[in-house]
Design a protein around this motif. Structure first.
Motif, PDB file in Angstrom:
ATOM      1  N   ALA A  61       0.830  -1.208   0.000  1.00  0.00           N
ATOM      2  CA  ALA A  61       0.000   0.000   0.000  1.00  0.00           C
ATOM      3  C   ALA A  61       0.864   1.258   0.000  1.00  0.00           C
ATOM      4  CB  ALA A  61      -0.923  -0.010   1.217  1.00  0.00           C
ATOM      5  N   GLU A  62       1.968   1.216   0.741  1.00  0.00           N
ATOM      6  CA  GLU A  62       2.859   2.375   0.793  1.00  0.00           C
ATOM      7  C   GLU A  62       3.508   2.643  -0.563  1.00  0.00           C
ATOM      8  OE1 GLU A  62       5.619   1.571   3.906  1.00  0.00           O
ATOM      9  OE2 GLU A  62       4.143   1.873   5.511  1.00  0.00           O
ATOM     10  N   ARG A  63       3.868   1.564  -1.282  1.00  0.00           N
ATOM     11  CA  ARG A  63       4.450   1.739  -2.609  1.00  0.00           C
ATOM     12  C   ARG A  63       3.455   2.406  -3.561  1.00  0.00           C
ATOM     13  NH1 ARG A  63       6.607  -3.532  -1.601  1.00  0.00           N
ATOM     14  NH2 ARG A  63       4.895  -4.484  -2.788  1.00  0.00           N
ATOM     15  N   ALA A  64       2.199   1.944  -3.486  1.00  0.00           N
ATOM     16  CA  ALA A  64       1.172   2.508  -4.361  1.00  0.00           C
ATOM     17  C   ALA A  64       0.907   3.975  -4.027  1.00  0.00           C
ATOM     18  CB  ALA A  64      -0.115   1.702  -4.237  1.00  0.00           C
ATOM     19  N   ALA A  65       0.781   4.269  -2.737  1.00  0.00           N
ATOM     20  CA  ALA A  65       0.508   5.650  -2.315  1.00  0.00           C
ATOM     21  C   ALA A  65       1.672   6.568  -2.651  1.00  0.00           C
ATOM     22  CB  ALA A  65       0.223   5.681  -0.815  1.00  0.00           C
ATOM     23  N   GLY A  66       2.870   6.057  -2.479  1.00  0.00           N
ATOM     24  CA  GLY A  66       4.043   6.865  -2.796  1.00  0.00           C
ATOM     25  C   GLY A  66       4.137   7.176  -4.269  1.00  0.00           C
ATOM     26  N   ARG A  67       3.847   6.174  -5.093  1.00  0.00           N
ATOM     27  CA  ARG A  67       3.917   6.354  -6.551  1.00  0.00           C
ATOM     28  C   ARG A  67       2.872   7.348  -7.047  1.00  0.00           C
ATOM     29  NH1 ARG A  67       7.105   6.915 -10.701  1.00  0.00           N
ATOM     30  NH2 ARG A  67       6.298   6.026 -12.652  1.00  0.00           N
ATOM     31  N   GLY A  87       1.465   9.623  -5.304  1.00  0.00           N
ATOM     32  CA  GLY A  87       1.775  10.926  -4.732  1.00  0.00           C
ATOM     33  C   GLY A  87       2.813  11.689  -5.532  1.00  0.00           C
ATOM     34  N   GLU A  88       3.685  10.974  -6.218  1.00  0.00           N
ATOM     35  CA  GLU A  88       4.729  11.625  -7.016  1.00  0.00           C
ATOM     36  C   GLU A  88       4.152  12.426  -8.183  1.00  0.00           C
ATOM     37  OE1 GLU A  88       7.300   8.534  -8.301  1.00  0.00           O
ATOM     38  OE2 GLU A  88       8.106   8.096  -6.296  1.00  0.00           O
ATOM     39  N   VAL A  89       2.938  12.096  -8.605  1.00  0.00           N
ATOM     40  CA  VAL A  89       2.338  12.800  -9.749  1.00  0.00           C
ATOM     41  C   VAL A  89       1.109  13.603  -9.329  1.00  0.00           C
ATOM     42  CG1 VAL A  89       3.202  11.169 -11.459  1.00  0.00           C
ATOM     43  CG2 VAL A  89       1.030  10.695 -10.324  1.00  0.00           C
ATOM     44  N   GLY A  90       1.058  13.916  -8.036  1.00  0.00           N
ATOM     45  CA  GLY A  90      -0.007  14.785  -7.554  1.00  0.00           C
ATOM     46  C   GLY A  90      -1.284  14.104  -7.136  1.00  0.00           C
ATOM     47  N   GLY A  91      -1.289  12.750  -7.111  1.00  0.00           N
ATOM     48  CA  GLY A  91      -2.470  12.031  -6.686  1.00  0.00           C
ATOM     49  C   GLY A  91      -2.428  11.716  -5.198  1.00  0.00           C
ATOM     50  N   THR A  92      -3.419  10.980  -4.724  1.00  0.00           N
ATOM     51  CA  THR A  92      -3.476  10.606  -3.312  1.00  0.00           C
ATOM     52  C   THR A  92      -3.710   9.110  -3.174  1.00  0.00           C
ATOM     53  OG1 THR A  92      -5.871  11.020  -3.200  1.00  0.00           O
ATOM     54  CG2 THR A  92      -4.386  12.852  -2.615  1.00  0.00           C
ATOM     55  N   GLY A  93      -3.166   8.555  -2.106  1.00  0.00           N
ATOM     56  CA  GLY A  93      -3.360   7.143  -1.815  1.00  0.00           C
ATOM     57  C   GLY A  93      -3.613   6.959  -0.334  1.00  0.00           C
ATOM     58  N   ALA A  94      -4.623   6.163   0.010  1.00  0.00           N
ATOM     59  CA  ALA A  94      -4.969   5.938   1.415  1.00  0.00           C
ATOM     60  C   ALA A  94      -5.194   4.456   1.653  1.00  0.00           C
ATOM     61  CB  ALA A  94      -6.217   6.732   1.783  1.00  0.00           C
ATOM     62  N   TYR A  95      -4.521   3.910   2.653  1.00  0.00           N
ATOM     63  CA  TYR A  95      -4.598   2.488   2.982  1.00  0.00           C
ATOM     64  C   TYR A  95      -5.622   2.259   4.087  1.00  0.00           C
ATOM     65  CZ  TYR A  95      -3.120  -1.910   5.214  1.00  0.00           C
ATOM     66  OH  TYR A  95      -3.087  -3.152   5.781  1.00  0.00           O
ATOM     67  N   HIS A  96      -6.409   1.194   3.968  1.00  0.00           N
ATOM     68  CA  HIS A  96      -7.341   0.824   5.042  1.00  0.00           C
ATOM     69  C   HIS A  96      -7.557  -0.683   4.996  1.00  0.00           C
ATOM     70  CE1 HIS A  96     -10.687   0.636   2.013  1.00  0.00           C
ATOM     71  NE2 HIS A  96      -9.987   1.605   1.447  1.00  0.00           N
ATOM     72  N   ARG A  97      -7.935  -1.259   6.126  1.00  0.00           N
ATOM     73  CA  ARG A  97      -8.067  -2.706   6.215  1.00  0.00           C
ATOM     74  C   ARG A  97      -9.452  -3.205   5.809  1.00  0.00           C
ATOM     75  NH1 ARG A  97      -4.398  -6.083   8.428  1.00  0.00           N
ATOM     76  NH2 ARG A  97      -5.766  -7.574   7.392  1.00  0.00           N
ATOM     77  N   GLU A  98     -10.494  -2.394   6.038  1.00  0.00           N
ATOM     78  CA  GLU A  98     -11.846  -2.838   5.732  1.00  0.00           C
ATOM     79  C   GLU A  98     -12.313  -2.270   4.393  1.00  0.00           C
ATOM     80  OE1 GLU A  98     -13.380  -5.057   7.522  1.00  0.00           O
ATOM     81  OE2 GLU A  98     -11.763  -5.108   9.004  1.00  0.00           O
ATOM     82  N   ARG A  99     -13.093  -3.051   3.692  1.00  0.00           N
ATOM     83  CA  ARG A  99     -13.642  -2.591   2.431  1.00  0.00           C
ATOM     84  C   ARG A  99     -14.717  -1.536   2.689  1.00  0.00           C
ATOM     85  NH1 ARG A  99     -16.837  -6.231  -2.162  1.00  0.00           N
ATOM     86  NH2 ARG A  99     -17.365  -4.482  -3.512  1.00  0.00           N
ATOM     87  N   HIS A 100     -14.724  -0.482   1.874  1.00  0.00           N
ATOM     88  CA  HIS A 100     -15.785   0.502   1.977  1.00  0.00           C
ATOM     89  C   HIS A 100     -17.105  -0.111   1.545  1.00  0.00           C
ATOM     90  CE1 HIS A 100     -12.925   3.508   2.876  1.00  0.00           C
ATOM     91  NE2 HIS A 100     -12.485   3.748   1.642  1.00  0.00           N
ATOM     92  N   THR A 101     -18.192   0.324   2.213  1.00  0.00           N
ATOM     93  CA  THR A 101     -19.530  -0.136   1.827  1.00  0.00           C
ATOM     94  C   THR A 101     -20.225   0.977   1.061  1.00  0.00           C
ATOM     95  OG1 THR A 101     -20.557   0.686   3.858  1.00  0.00           O
ATOM     96  CG2 THR A 101     -19.655  -1.533   3.903  1.00  0.00           C
ATOM     97  N   ASP A 102     -21.341   0.621   0.415  1.00  0.00           N
ATOM     98  CA  ASP A 102     -22.072   1.618  -0.374  1.00  0.00           C
ATOM     99  C   ASP A 102     -22.592   2.739   0.502  1.00  0.00           C
ATOM    100  OD1 ASP A 102     -21.630   0.093  -2.582  1.00  0.00           O
ATOM    101  OD2 ASP A 102     -23.570  -0.938  -2.523  1.00  0.00           O
ATOM    102  N   GLU A 103     -22.875   2.413   1.780  1.00  0.00           N
ATOM    103  CA  GLU A 103     -23.409   3.443   2.668  1.00  0.00           C
ATOM    104  C   GLU A 103     -22.367   4.465   3.049  1.00  0.00           C
ATOM    105  OE1 GLU A 103     -25.884   0.156   2.344  1.00  0.00           O
ATOM    106  OE2 GLU A 103     -23.845   0.153   3.151  1.00  0.00           O
ATOM    107  N   GLU A 104     -21.112   4.097   2.944  1.00  0.00           N
ATOM    108  CA  GLU A 104     -20.040   5.035   3.283  1.00  0.00           C
ATOM    109  C   GLU A 104     -19.925   6.107   2.203  1.00  0.00           C
ATOM    110  OE1 GLU A 104     -17.160   1.946   5.727  1.00  0.00           O
ATOM    111  OE2 GLU A 104     -16.614   2.655   3.744  1.00  0.00           O
TER     112      GLU A 104
END
Length: 266
Positions: A241-247, A249-266
């Motif tokens: 996850a850190e590799r993905a977020a770091g990559r 981030g290098e081009v102005g995007g954002t990456g956030a790691y979490h353990r639980e899957r988001h639900t539709d209600e979120e």
């Protein structure tokens, strides 16, 4: 492998009931060469014993605790009642594992392996890992790296690793986490693709680890890791996850790691 020495006071040992007398039970020790112990009738079971044969049978495999040793008289005093069910189960499994490891040693070095060769390799595995079984298991998981600090020749290491990789069933665990990747730039799709490739490792993932990344639903991606233990699995999951977020981030995007899957209600 059978030890030529003696067990120590307090050790748990595996044995086979060889002879039953009114005063006690004689047990041949499976893990030691030419060693026999005695379980006095008072140590067979708790409480008053009317008939000792109600508690043990000839040929039965038992786990006993070593109470005392007198090498001068070749006597080993044992207890059956001082071993609980959990200890008995663990000890039997350990004994079975070492029998497997004994077979792997034969596979690694041949049926005609000399006692000197066998003893030398076994001693080093015991010193390095506590049991031969654990030594072979680590060799199956980590290969030559696992034996770097063990005093074996290159040929011996090769033989152990080859036998381990072909015969040891390695336990694995699976863990899952998620990373949200977003990039507002015009080439955001390509940036996310690069980030996902980074998550998959680009050759950085250890050989014993299986890691995959799959699409869940924008902007969420699932990371699945299969590893020999939870510590390794969790470490590689977070690193991915850190590799993905770091990559991203290098081009102005954002990456956030979490353990639980988001639900539709979120």
């Amino acid at each position: 492998m059978k030890f030529t020495g003696w067990p120590e006071k307090g050790d748990l040992v595996v044995g086979e009931v060889d002879e039953i007398a009114d005063f006690g039970v004689f047990v041949d020790l499976e893990e030691y060469e030419d060693k026999r112990g005695l379980v006095h009738v008072s140590e067979v079971a708790s409480g008053w014993i009317k008939n000792i044969r109600d508690h043990v049978n000839t040929g039965e495999r038992v786990v006993a605790k070593v109470l005392d040793i007198d090498e001068s008289s070749q006597q080993i005093d044992l207890s059956l009642k001082d071993v609980n069910d959990h200890q008995r189960s663990d000890k039997i499994q350990e004994w079975k594992n070492e029998r497997k490891a004994d077979n792997w040693m034969t596979i690694a070095f041949g049926e005609d392996v000399s006692d000197e060769k066998y003893s030398g390799v076994a001693t080093e595995l015991l010193a390095g890992f506590g049991t031969m079984y654990d030594g072979f298991e680590q060799a199956a998981i980590h290969g030559h790296e696992a034996l770097e600090d063990v005093d074996l020749t290159d040929d011996e290491v090769d033989a152990v690793v080859e036998a381990a990789r072909e015969n040891v069933s390695v336990p694995y665990v699976n863990v899952t986490g998620y990373v949200d990747l977003e990039c507002p730039s015009p080439d955001g799709v390509d940036a996310i693709r690069d980030a996902l490739q980074s998550a998959e490792g680009n050759g950085e993932v250890p050989e014993e680890v299986e890691l995959s990344v799959s699409y869940v639903g924008s902007p969420e991606y699932r990371i699945t890791v299969k590893a020999p233990d939870y510590k390794t699995a969790e470490r590689e999951l977070e690193a991915s996850a850190e590799r993905a977020a770091g990559r991203i981030g290098e081009v102005g995007g954002t990456g956030a790691y979490h353990r639980e899957r988001h639900t539709d209600e979120e």
